[in-house]
Design a protein around this motif. Structure first.
Motif: not given
Length: 215
Positions: A47-48, A100-102
């Motif tokens: 995650l980011r 999470a990605v987009e």
């Protein structure tokens, strides 16, 4: 644990349980704090965090509902547009999306408005990510961001309507409980602030009170 079947172990001896009217909820709130930065590292995660520099009212409410509806978060949903904008537009309020990605799967809101302090105002992930270690990653990130220069105290509160592992997670991150209280309020699913199917783990009792708009 009491041996009597008519006296649950959580009941105070000699004091009967207090009934809540239908449509009302009660939660035990635990307040926690840390007075110095912990030595823990931020674990790895796919995650980011993405800073939301200028959130709109609609954008904020959508994020708040997505993350908070399973736990009956409703406080920010009851605010008028101008009042909510005054909060989220303050330069001392730092809002992050967890991505999470987009896909957006969580949120973090840090409140630096009180000098020398930071409150973890809202920290959460969608329930689908529970039990995978992402919560530990998010909380470690939150604590690291909270301890900016000049901060001497970081604090947070959680209640019994939140994830059952919340208090343990905060303590593991370095927070220490220091106070407890009881909050009573109208079920936000009955006022229209949250959908009736939110938080199925908390039974819905009562009748919807939202009035239909005039034709």
């Amino acid at each position: 644990m009491s041996g009597r079947p008519d006296m649950p172990g959580c009941m105070a001896v000699g004091r009967p349980l207090e009934d809540l009217p239908d449509g009302q909820l009660a939660a035990v709130v635990t307040y926690l704090e840390m007075l110095e930065p912990p030595a823990t590292e931020v674990p790895e995660s796919a995650l980011r965090l993405r800073r939301v520099a200028e959130p709109t009212v609609n954008q904020y409410r959508a994020l708040f509902r997505k993350v908070g509806a399973p736990w009956l978060w409703f406080s920010r949903l009851k605010l008028k547009d101008a009042d909510l904008q005054a909060i989220i537009g303050d330069r001392e309020i730092h809002l992050y999306e967890v991505a999470a990605v987009e896909a957006v799967v969580g949120m973090l809101e840090l409140d630096f408005r009180q000098p020398g302090q930071c409150e973890l105002a809202f920290v959460g992930l969608v329930p689908e990510l529970s039990g995978r270690g992402h919560g530990r990653w998010l909380l470690a990130h939150a604590v690291r961001l909270a301890w900016r220069e000049g901060v001497k105290r970081v604090h947070v509160h959680t209640c019994t309507l939140d994830h059952p592992a919340a208090v343990a997670a905060y303590r593991r991150a370095g927070f220490v409980p220091y106070k407890r209280g009881i909050e009573r309020f109208t079920d936000p699913r009955l006022t229209g602030d949250l959908p009736p199917d939110s938080a199925p783990q908390c039974p819905l009792l009562g009748t919807l009170t939202v009035e239909s708009p005039d034709p």
